[in-house]
Every structure is written in structure tokens, then in C-alpha cells.
Design a protein around this motif. Structure first.
Motif, PDB file in Angstrom:
ATOM      1  N   PHE A  92       0.830  -1.204   0.000  1.00 56.85           N
ATOM      2  CA  PHE A  92       0.000   0.000   0.000  1.00 56.85           C
ATOM      3  C   PHE A  92       0.861   1.250   0.000  1.00 56.85           C
ATOM      4  O   PHE A  92       1.854   1.350   0.703  1.00 56.85           O
ATOM      5  CB  PHE A  92      -0.922  -0.006   1.214  1.00 56.85           C
ATOM      6  N   SER A  93       0.437   2.210  -0.791  1.00 50.55           N
ATOM      7  CA  SER A  93       1.019   3.535  -0.741  1.00 50.55           C
ATOM      8  C   SER A  93      -0.134   4.477  -0.486  1.00 50.55           C
ATOM      9  O   SER A  93      -1.238   4.249  -0.987  1.00 50.55           O
ATOM     10  CB  SER A  93       1.691   3.869  -2.073  1.00 50.55           C
ATOM     11  N   ILE A  94       0.099   5.530   0.290  1.00 54.54           N
ATOM     12  CA  ILE A  94      -1.015   6.422   0.535  1.00 54.54           C
ATOM     13  C   ILE A  94      -1.353   7.209  -0.723  1.00 54.54           C
ATOM     14  O   ILE A  94      -2.381   7.852  -0.799  1.00 54.54           O
ATOM     15  CB  ILE A  94      -0.765   7.387   1.724  1.00 54.54           C
ATOM     16  N   LEU A  95      -0.463   7.144  -1.730  1.00 51.41           N
ATOM     17  CA  LEU A  95      -0.730   7.833  -2.980  1.00 51.41           C
ATOM     18  C   LEU A  95      -1.437   6.880  -3.933  1.00 51.41           C
ATOM     19  O   LEU A  95      -0.973   5.780  -4.185  1.00 51.41           O
ATOM     20  CB  LEU A  95       0.584   8.301  -3.600  1.00 51.41           C
ATOM     21  N   GLY A  96      -2.576   7.282  -4.459  1.00 52.60           N
ATOM     22  CA  GLY A  96      -3.279   6.430  -5.405  1.00 52.60           C
ATOM     23  C   GLY A  96      -4.752   6.735  -5.425  1.00 52.60           C
ATOM     24  O   GLY A  96      -5.230   7.604  -4.712  1.00 52.60           O
ATOM     25  N   GLY A  97      -5.464   6.003  -6.235  1.00 52.64           N
ATOM     26  CA  GLY A  97      -6.903   6.196  -6.319  1.00 52.64           C
ATOM     27  C   GLY A  97      -7.594   5.589  -5.124  1.00 52.64           C
ATOM     28  O   GLY A  97      -6.944   5.061  -4.226  1.00 52.64           O
ATOM     29  N   PRO A  98      -8.928   5.664  -5.074  1.00 48.38           N
ATOM     30  CA  PRO A  98      -9.669   5.081  -3.953  1.00 48.38           C
ATOM     31  C   PRO A  98      -9.328   3.609  -3.799  1.00 48.38           C
ATOM     32  O   PRO A  98      -9.373   2.860  -4.777  1.00 48.38           O
ATOM     33  CB  PRO A  98     -11.137   5.256  -4.363  1.00 48.38           C
ATOM     34  N   PRO A  99      -8.948   3.181  -2.594  1.00 47.89           N
ATOM     35  CA  PRO A  99      -8.596   1.776  -2.402  1.00 47.89           C
ATOM     36  C   PRO A  99      -9.676   0.809  -2.871  1.00 47.89           C
ATOM     37  O   PRO A  99      -9.368  -0.271  -3.369  1.00 47.89           O
ATOM     38  CB  PRO A  99      -8.387   1.685  -0.884  1.00 47.89           C
ATOM     39  N   SER A 100     -10.946   1.208  -2.751  1.00 47.86           N
ATOM     40  CA  SER A 100     -12.015   0.293  -3.154  1.00 47.86           C
ATOM     41  C   SER A 100     -12.023   0.059  -4.652  1.00 47.86           C
ATOM     42  O   SER A 100     -12.651  -0.868  -5.135  1.00 47.86           O
ATOM     43  CB  SER A 100     -13.374   0.860  -2.718  1.00 47.86           C
ATOM     44  N   GLU A 101     -11.307   0.890  -5.400  1.00 44.52           N
ATOM     45  CA  GLU A 101     -11.298   0.717  -6.855  1.00 44.52           C
ATOM     46  C   GLU A 101      -9.937   0.269  -7.368  1.00 44.52           C
ATOM     47  O   GLU A 101      -9.750   0.113  -8.575  1.00 44.52           O
ATOM     48  CB  GLU A 101     -11.687   2.035  -7.535  1.00 44.52           C
ATOM     49  N   ARG A 102      -8.972   0.080  -6.468  1.00 43.66           N
ATOM     50  CA  ARG A 102      -7.613  -0.204  -6.940  1.00 43.66           C
ATOM     51  C   ARG A 102      -7.478  -1.565  -7.601  1.00 43.66           C
ATOM     52  O   ARG A 102      -6.673  -1.744  -8.476  1.00 43.66           O
ATOM     53  CB  ARG A 102      -6.620  -0.099  -5.791  1.00 43.66           C
ATOM     54  N   ASN A 106      -7.317   6.253 -11.672  1.00 46.80           N
ATOM     55  CA  ASN A 106      -8.018   6.969 -10.619  1.00 46.80           C
ATOM     56  C   ASN A 106      -9.203   7.740 -11.180  1.00 46.80           C
ATOM     57  O   ASN A 106      -9.127   8.379 -12.207  1.00 46.80           O
ATOM     58  CB  ASN A 106      -7.044   7.920  -9.944  1.00 46.80           C
ATOM     59  N   TYR A 136      -6.311   7.926   1.352  1.00 48.12           N
ATOM     60  CA  TYR A 136      -5.336   7.998   0.277  1.00 48.12           C
ATOM     61  C   TYR A 136      -5.160   9.426  -0.201  1.00 48.12           C
ATOM     62  O   TYR A 136      -6.018  10.288   0.027  1.00 48.12           O
ATOM     63  CB  TYR A 136      -5.779   7.116  -0.898  1.00 48.12           C
ATOM     64  N   LYS A 137      -4.036   9.662  -0.866  1.00 51.94           N
ATOM     65  CA  LYS A 137      -3.780  10.954  -1.508  1.00 51.94           C
ATOM     66  C   LYS A 137      -3.978  10.801  -3.006  1.00 51.94           C
ATOM     67  O   LYS A 137      -3.447   9.861  -3.611  1.00 51.94           O
ATOM     68  CB  LYS A 137      -2.323  11.404  -1.254  1.00 51.94           C
ATOM     69  N   GLU A 147     -14.410   1.883   1.859  1.00 54.78           N
ATOM     70  CA  GLU A 147     -13.428   1.073   2.580  1.00 54.78           C
ATOM     71  C   GLU A 147     -13.396   1.367   4.078  1.00 54.78           C
ATOM     72  O   GLU A 147     -12.938   0.526   4.863  1.00 54.78           O
ATOM     73  CB  GLU A 147     -12.026   1.325   1.996  1.00 54.78           C
TER      74      GLU A 147
END
Lengths: 309, 402
Positions: free
Chosen positions: A6-16, A24, B188-189, B202
């Protein structure tokens, strides 16, 4: 390195994990996918839609300040009865009562001022927000929603009647506008267009006028037994007819206005008071970090800073 | 141990996740010398985003009086106490950040925040929903310093009796504390602008973010059973518009834009060519400073500190650059900083975000993505009136001759 991918940078986790989503999403993407086409043509016909448009429009006129531009005249009430007769017996009876109670303009103007005018103070509020539960701070969203409906169909509040957007006359005129569009689109054979405008009417009635019309009509009946009470009865009959035909289930506003500042269910009895500044708070001195607490570490921090200078 | 570079602290800091920066970073600058605490920003945000049941206690934007105001109660002081001694060596922070206070080895899988192993070994506290959020205006207008007596004079730059208003929103931190603590990785960012969001699909309402955000800008919504936070008005900023609290600011204290790291900062001269205004304020002029940089999260809202408050108090809030910031800020009054003066006049003159500005023939010009969106004179035209008028043969003296 962390053992997590996991990286805090990215799209919504529910869509990853959804590779088909193509990266994103943005708010704009969300807006684009909101459409939900409904192929089935709503019930009704062009003639009925036209009668309904006329009724809504005349009702709006009936609730306006009676003068040279607003208010119903003799010809209007005749048209009102004719349009109502094409819809439903109850609506027709109510329209006939309006015709029976029509008085001269001067008398209605006086009565209107007493009921709705600022001359004698609002006896009956013609605004939706008055009847909604909760404080104005939270109900203003409904105002934005109403204006959103108007904008979506290319209309706005006119400059000559600078009332707030939730005024009953505007809501009735908007419904008249939708019914007119309904009639025209049915005649043009535009099924998709009909579906859109009927769906808008359904949503608008369920979210707005259908929620509070009965309180408004009840308030008028409590203060008047003449022309405006008859108009209120017609309004109630027409909207109830709409609710039945469109199979709506609006969440009715409370019987009485219940203004709340804080939710007692969440904050307990203490939630009733404002106390935002802590001025009327009791027990505040026990709270950590409070300026009312002589042991307050924050006060100490600031004062220490000064003392060091 | 995961080490990420925090330029505000001039060193590597601990964080549970690897360093990764967005394509561009949402950022803001507030001039605290201009804020009058009218709360228009607060209400603009409240009526836009937090007017539903379960959000009664939420103010994604709030304005509190310093030093005694705090929403939630004592949010900063309680965290600072938890962190212990905080010392700077020049520009380098030598104390612990919130993720370093408890000496957690964030590289150890045992310590990694997961649903099974919630790790709350981060400095700070969990606000109590019934008490801590109850008084959004706590301490309003309470003064610090001397007692108000008849013979008190305000002769120095630093006033003997003082307070100031501190408007606060989510800092959309580069190393977001809320995201670092979330045990289900629901925060998230966004890569395109660095806005920090909670994924409502989530979120499992563990509420760890409520504790690990030291600014207390993630809040639990009991009606929705999720936590929520400021979204940076991204539906507006995506279209180039400034967020609600910026657009409605009466004092024109707010500037919205995007910031770079010092290494990648725009070093253009706005007197000669369009320049990134956030880079200009923060990196070139160093007049705008982050709030509580010692928390270690690289917050992206920057403040011009209020010149009337004591420097040692302000250094607790904004780090060691306060005196230098004052020097630059005061130079505006001497006409020595025309570009800075122009930019501060340009703020609030447009509803657009400003991604570049320049000085053009005595005017400050703002741009969004190359399009001109604002133009103001650097020096406002003024009319000087005579002190005395002749009216009907009588002399009329003006007390206010501005």
C-alpha cells in the motif's frame, strides 16, 4: 521497507483492484456515470399533462399577491374548473369551490396581505424551509437542491418576484413547466424526453412540494375560510392526485416545526444548548486543555512564552 | 525503517509508508494579519459539506482564537504535551515527530497498521465526541499577555496584550497522519493533486484517523458510521475554481494553488515572468510557514504569522522562520517587496485558483493554467483630501483625512 504494497498515494482503495476502471477516478467521472436510463414510458397522455400544467400554473397565480399582474380573475377560475374536470372528481370539486369563493381583487388583496404579506407579518409561510425539520443551517441544502432543479431545466427565479427559490409559487410554476414539457414531448413522440421530465416531476414532488404541501394547506385553512382556503384545498387535492398516480411516498415534514441546533440523539441532553464559546458551559473546567482550567497546559504554554521574553 | 524526506524539518522522518509525492500538491496560504474571524469560511463549508445528521459537530473549516481557542478542546496543546521536548537546530528539527515519539519501528511488520493489529503508538489523543467537539468557539477573543490597564500602550511591533485568529482546514499533508494510522488503508492521496480523501466504501469506522491526525481534521460521523474530512473542494479545484472557504473569504486572506518541493520549486522572478505563487511565498520569500511542522507530516497550508503576537509563541506554531518572515512582511510597507505586495493584493480578487502570477506595469496579474484570471494594482489609488474645507464661509475640519 514496509511489507505492505500500500502507498497512501493512489486512487480510492475500493477501486484499486478494479483494473477495468482505468486508473483513478475524478468527481467528473462520477458525474458521467450517474445516468440511469429508464426505457419504460411513464403513465399519462399529452392532454392530461396539459390540463395539469394549466392547473399548476393557475394555482401559482392564485397564491400570488392579487394585483394588476398576479392573482386569479374570473376567466382564470373557469379555466381552472375545466382543467380540473379533465383529471379527477375530487380535484374538480376543489376547483369549483375556488370558483365559488372568488371575491373581488381588493378583498382578496386584503386577505392575502393578512395571510402571507409582510404588512401584518407572515401568518402562513409560503416557504418550504419553514416546514422542514432541523435548523436553517442544515436545511439550506434543500434550497440548493430546488434551485438545481430549476437550473437543470433552464429556468430561474425571475427578477420581478424576488422571493426565495423555495416559495410555493415557484414550485408550482416549475411543476407546470415540467407538465408542459411532458405534453409537448408526448406529442413529438420523444419517449426518452417524456421519461426524463416525468422522472424530474416525480423526484421534485417526493423531495419537495409533496413533503410539505399538507402543512401549508392546513395552515391556510386554520387562518382562512374563504378563497385562499379553497385554493389550498385544490392544491392539496392536486398534489395528492399526483402522489397516487405517480406512486410516490414522500417523507412528510413534522406536524410542528421542530428547530434543533444539535442532535440530542448524539450529544445527549447537553446537545440542546448552543454553548459554542463555552460561556454557558458547566463542568468545562474539568476538561483537559480548557482555558477555564487553571491547570490548562495551553495557557501555560502561552504564558511561558511571554515570560521568557 | 521507512524514512521519508520532510523538507520542512530538513531531515528524514519516520512514517509507516514509503515516500511518494503526487504530480502536483494542493496547497494554500493564509495571511493571519488579515483574518477578522467573521466565520464566513466556516459557514460556507458547513452549508456545503457538513449539514447532514451526524455532522453536527463537524467544521472542516474552523477559525479559532489563539492562544486560548481550540477546536476540539486543547487539540494542539494535548498533542504537544504528548510529544515532549521539541527543539530546533537552525532549520533542522531535532525533536520527535508524532510517528517518532513512541519509538515504533515502522519497518517491523508487527507494527504495521492492519485491521488485526491497530497501532495507536502515535503521539496524540482521541477526541471525545460529547465533550471535546462541543465548543467550536471556545476561548474566542480571550486575550493573552498583560492586564488591560489605562496606561497600557501598544508601542512595539509585538503587542503587550494580544490574540489572533487561526483559520484551519485539512492540511492535505504530504505524509498524512490520518492515512498513516488507518488500519484498513482506506485513506489515500490523489496522485493528480495530493488531496487527502477517505474512501467511504473502505472505511470501517475504526476511528484511528481521528486520533492520528494531530490537527484533528478527520472526524467520526455516527449517523453514517464512517469518518469524514475536508475534501479540499476537489469538485471545484478540478475545474480551476478555488475552494468554498477561499472564494467566500471576506478578508481576502486566502490563496489557493499548488506547491513544489524546494528542489523543484519555481525560482522565476515574478517581476519578469509568471511564477508559481505558493513557491514564491514559501520557498523564495519564506514568508509563509507551515502549522506545527514538528508534527512531521509536511502540512500544505501555509500561514503568514501575525506580526503583533510574540515570536516565541509563534515559533511553537510555525517553526523557526517567524522572525525572518516578519522582516520580509514588514518590508512590504517600505515598498521593498513590490511582487509580494502585488500577490497579497491579488489574493481574493478572483474565484479561480492561481497557478502563476507576475507583475506587469504596476499591476499584479494572476493566471490559472495560462489564462489571466485576475489583475489588480500593486498600490491602490488614493485620494488625499485637504484637512480643511470651506463650506458656506465656515471652516470644516476633517478628523479623518484618508
Amino acid at each position: 521497507m514496509s511489507d505492505s504494497d500500500f502507498s497512501i498515494l493512489g486512487g480510492p482503495p475500493s477501486e484499486r483492484n478494479d483494473e477495468s476502471s482505468g486508473g483513478n477516478r475524478t468527481a467528473r467521472d462520477d458525474r458521467d456515470t450517474d445516468a440511469d436510463p429508464t426505457p419504460e414510458l411513464p403513465p399519462g397522455d399529452a392532454a392530461t399533462a396539459l390540463h395539469r400544467a394549466r392547473l399548476y400554473s393557475l394555482l401559482a397565480l392564485g397564491l400570488e399577491r392579487p394585483d394588476g399582474n398576479g392573482g386569479l380573475e374570473m376567466d382564470d377560475t373557469t379555466a381552472l374548473v375545466n382543467a380540473a374536470a379533465a383529471l379527477d372528481r375530487t380535484v374538480e370539486d376543489a376547483a369549483t369551490a375556488v370558483d365559488d369563493h372568488l371575491t373581488d381583487t381588493a378583498e382578496r388583496k386584503k386577505r392575502w396581505a393578512s395571510l402571507f404579506g409582510v404588512e401584518e407579518g407572515h401568518t402562513v409561510s409560503p416557504y418550504e424551509l419553514t416546514y422542514l425539520p432541523g435548523p436553517l443551517l442544515t436545511t439550506v441544502r434543500q434550497l440548493a437542491d430546488i434551485r438545481g432543479f430549476y437550473h437543470a431545466f433552464g429556468i430561474d427565479v425571475g427578477e420581478k418576484m424576488p422571493y426565495r427559490g423555495d416559495h410555493v409559487c415557484y414550485q408550482l410554476e416549475f411543476l407546470a413547466h415540467l407538465c408542459l414539457r411532458d405534453a409537448r414531448l408526448r406529442r413529438a413522440g420523444d419517449d426518452e424526453g417524456v421519461t426524463i421530465v416525468v422522472d424530474a416531476r416525480r423526484t421534485f414532488l417526493e423531495a419537495h412540494l409533496g413533503r410539505w404541501f399538507w402543512r401549508f394547506a392546513g395552515e391556510i385553512s386554520a387562518h382562512d375560510d374563504g378563497f385562499f382556503a379553497a385554493v389550498a384545498d385544490l392544491l392539496a387535492a392536486l398534489v395528492e392526485d399526483e402522489i397516487a398516480i405517480l406512486d410516490l411516498d414522500p417523507e412528510w415534514v413534522p406536524d410542528t416545526s421542530e428547530v434543533t441546533e444539535w442532535n440530542e440523539g448524539i450529544f445527549g441532553a447537553a446537545g440542546r444548548s448552543c454553548g459554542g464559546c463555552g460561556a454557558d458551559a458547566t463542568g468545562l473546567e474539568d476538561l483537559e486543555g480548557s482555558p477555564g482550567n487553571p491547570r490548562n497546559p495551553g495557557s501555560q504554554t502561552a504564558q511561558d512564552g511571554l515570560d521568557d521574553r | 525503517m521507512p524514512q521519508v524526506h520532510n523538507w520542512q524539518l530538513n531531515r528524514e522522518v519516520e512514517f509507516p509508508y514509503e515516500e511518494s509525492r503526487p504530480e502536483r500538491q494542493w496547497a494554500a496560504m493564509f495571511d493571519l494579519n488579515k483574518c477578522i474571524e467573521c466565520q464566513t469560511c466556516t459557514l460556507a463549508c458547513k452549508t456545503t459539506w457538513t449539514h447532514e445528521e451526524g455532522q453536527e459537530h463537524m467544521f472542516w473549516n474552523n477559525v479559532e482564537t489563539k492562544p486560548y481557542g481550540a477546536h476540539p478542546i486543547g487539540w494542539d496543546k494535548r498533542t504537544l504535551e504528548d510529544m515532549g521536548t521539541m527543539e530546533w537546530d537552525g532549520d533542522t528539527y531535532e525533536g520527535d515527530t508524532i510517528f517518532e515519539t513512541e519509538d515504533v519501528d515502522w519497518d517491523d511488520p508487527e507494527n504495521h497498521p492492519t485491521e488485526e493489529r491497530i497501532n495507536e503508538d502515535v503521539a496524540g489523543f482521541m477526541p471525545d465526541i460529547e465533550d471535546d467537539w462541543r465548543y467550536p468557539n471556545l476561548g474566542e477573543d480571550e486575550t493573552a499577555g498583560e492586564e488591560m490597564d489605562l496606561d497600557v500602550h501598544f508601542d512595539e511591533d509585538t503587542h503587550p496584550i494580544w490574540f489572533f485568529y487561526l483559520p484551519r482546514i485539512c492540511n492535505h499533508c504530504t505524509y498524512a497522519g490520518c492515512a498513516g494510522g488507518c488500519p484498513v488503508q482506506a485513506i489515500y492521496k490523489r496522485p493528480e493533486d495530493g488531496v487527502v480523501l477517505i474512501d467511504r466504501e473502505e472505511c470501517q469506522a475504526q476511528m484511528v484517523c481521528n486520533e492520528t491526525c494531530p490537527y484533528k481534521k478527520a472526524q467520526y460521523n455516527p449517523a453514517e458510521t464512517i469518518s469524514q474530512k475536508c475534501v479540499g473542494c476537489y469538485p471545484k479545484t478540478e475545474d480551476g475554481r478555488a475552494p468554498q472557504c477561499f472564494e467566500t473569504c471576506l478578508g481576502k486572506i486566502r490563496l489557493h494553488g499548488y506547491i513544489n518541493t524546494p528542489e523543484e520549486a519555481d525560482d522565476s522572478d515574478p517581476m519578469a515572468e509568471p511564477t508559481n505563487p505558493l513557491d514564491f511565498l514559501v520557498h523564495q520569500k519564506e514568508v509563509a510557514l507551515p502549522l506545527y511542522p514538528q508534527f512531521g507530516l509536511e502540512p500544505n497550508v501555509y500561514y503568514i504569522p501575525p506580526t503583533t503576537a510574540p515570536v516565541d509563541y509563534l515559533e511553537q506554531l510555525f517553526g523557526p522562520g517567524v522572525e525572518d518572515a516578519f522582516e520580509t512582511y514588514r518590508a512590504i510597507g517600505d515598498g521593498e517587496e513590490p511582487a509580494l505586495e502585488g500577490l497579497l493584493n491579488l489574493m481574493g480578487s478572483t474565484e479561480w485558483s492561481i497557478t502563476a502570477f507576475e507583475v506587469d506595469d504596476g499591476e499584479a496579474v494572476g493566471y490559472y493554467e495560462g489564462d489571466e484570471v485576475g489583475r489588480v494594482p500593486i498600490t491602490e489609488p488614493q485620494t488625499e483630501r485637504d484637512r480643511v474645507d470651506e463650506v458656506d464661509g465656515e471652516e470644516v475640519y476633517r478628523l479623518d483625512i484618508t
